[in-house]
Design an enzyme around this catalytic site. Structure first.
Site, mmCIF file in Angstrom:
data_model
loop_
_atom_site.group_PDB
_atom_site.id
_atom_site.type_symbol
_atom_site.label_atom_id
_atom_site.label_comp_id
_atom_site.label_asym_id
_atom_site.label_seq_id
_atom_site.Cartn_x
_atom_site.Cartn_y
_atom_site.Cartn_z
ATOM 1 C CG ASP A 58 -1.956 1.037 1.230
ATOM 2 O OD1 ASP A 58 -2.698 1.131 2.216
ATOM 3 O OD2 ASP A 58 -2.046 1.764 0.226
ATOM 4 C CG ASP A 61 0.022 1.215 -4.184
ATOM 5 O OD1 ASP A 61 -0.998 0.492 -4.305
ATOM 6 O OD2 ASP A 61 0.084 2.163 -3.393
ATOM 7 N N GLY A 62 2.056 3.853 -3.678
ATOM 8 C CA GLY A 62 1.963 5.311 -3.694
ATOM 9 C C GLY A 62 3.297 5.915 -4.103
ATOM 10 N NE ARG A 66 4.250 10.128 -3.345
ATOM 11 C CZ ARG A 66 3.300 9.459 -2.699
ATOM 12 N NH1 ARG A 66 2.029 9.688 -2.974
ATOM 13 N NH2 ARG A 66 3.606 8.567 -1.777
ATOM 14 C CB SER A 72 -4.126 6.508 -12.369
ATOM 15 O OG SER A 72 -4.018 5.339 -11.564
ATOM 16 C CG ASP A 79 -3.789 2.409 -2.596
ATOM 17 O OD1 ASP A 79 -3.129 3.315 -2.067
ATOM 18 O OD2 ASP A 79 -3.378 1.244 -2.747
ATOM 19 C CG ASP A 83 -6.088 0.865 2.200
ATOM 20 O OD1 ASP A 83 -5.764 2.047 2.029
ATOM 21 O OD2 ASP A 83 -5.310 -0.098 2.102
#
Lengths: 230, 223
Positions: A58, A61-62, A66, A72, A79, A83
């Site tokens: 989690d 991937d953020g 960036r 997107s 995401d 969660d």
């Protein structure tokens, strides 16, 4: 010629978003969670490892989004939904193995309610992420959202607490109070971890409650503003 | 003078919180809290309260339109109460039946489909997720185009879950056994269960379509 190439380009563009690296990580997260919950009763440790890896992804991937400039809307939604579902499923399972189960049902209600209201208010005020709370007047709110590390600690603390609770569930006692109490009294590394997690978890739940009130105000404000416009 | 300006916005905010449909919303929340508190000690009271709350869901929408008190807050309160009450009932069903993961999966589908639908509603600028004029999926249009049919499917889901909770026997926790034996009885209950199962199945299919197709149209094209 023109028709078919015009048709392809939007479809290719759509496909390319689905194939963004962070979104592929998102699919991996979904698979990890499905498998984890499939084995959660037969292999607790495997479940916890997979759940935790998914949680780590989690964050990854953020960062990937960036770094590779592949942010997107679809990725953010994927995401958030992953969660919510994974936390909800874990709380559902905890409500089965502990008494009183309604404690975890209530936490589930608070999680869904606060995130739902927050999503709504984010959209209504035109912000892009519910984490951009620059103009909130509540001090705890600003402290929480202003400090990403503190916020990260609280979120991680929640997940870690739920995982620990699932792992240490006693076959003798289903009582939540007993299990937590005895794990804290041990004076072991586990006790420190549980205490740390409890603290972060408590802060997050308080923020959730405040979020609901703040978000409700935003919804009401939105209607008032709309009525004032000619 | 300045005081008048200060109180006016606060009064206006307060008045939205005191709209009749929103007060009905608060009553729904209370009914659900009491219901779930009692759910294991008194199944029937739980079911009655849960059902009354569900009926209020329809009433408050009607009140909002009749008294011209439609509000965003009211719509959100409604949606959140629905999601939470269904989620809690599914969690409880996952406790009394085996395999419990069936209900955990239904919970995941419920959360996922409604969440994605809300996102795509906002991103495409609609105000209500039930306004699906330009959707391309035929079952979608049939479902959302016919309010009675949609109502039947939604009611069927809640009724099915309530019935499953009420008939959960101590003899068998197996979901398949309980459902099969109920349907085979040939009683009015069998008929009710069969009707509910049908509507429930349609609603879950719609949920799956929402997860796989709607997000495609609503989200990806805008990112």
């Amino acid at each position: 010629m023109a028709k078919s190439s015009k048709k392809l380009t939007p479809r290719l563009r759509k496909l390319s978003v689905y194939l963004y690296i962070p979104n592929i990580i998102g699919y991996a997260r979904v698979l990890l969670n499905c498998y984890a919950f499939g084995v959660c009763f037969s292999n607790k440790w495997l479940f916890s490892v997979l759940y935790f890896i998914s949680f780590v992804c989690d964050a990854i991937d953020g960062w990937c989004a960036r770094k590779f400039n592949q942010v997107s809307t679809f990725g953010a939604v994927l995401d958030m939904v992953t969660d919510r579902i994974s936390t909800a499923s874990l709380l559902a399972i905890l409500s089965q193995v502990y008494r009183p189960g309604l404690v975890f049902v209530s936490l589930l209600a608070l999680d869904i309610g606060s995130h739902w209201l927050q999503m709504y208010s984010t959209f209504l005020t035109g912000k892009t992420s519910h984490k951009d709370v620059k103009d909130s007047t509540n001090w705890l709110f600003k402290a929480y959202y202003g400090n990403r590390i503190f916020m990260g600690y609280c979120c991680v603390a929640c997940e870690v607490l739920y995982l620990i609770l699932f792992l240490i569930v006693d076959t003798q006692s289903e009582s939540l109070v007993d299990v937590v109490g005895s794990s804290l009294q041990q004076g072991s590394l586990l006790s420190i971890l549980v205490a740390l997690s409890l603290f972060g978890w408590a802060i997050k739940q308080v923020v959730n409650v405040i979020q609901m009130k703040t978000a409700a105000d935003v919804c009401v404000h939105y209607d008032i503003e709309k009525k004032q416009k000619p």
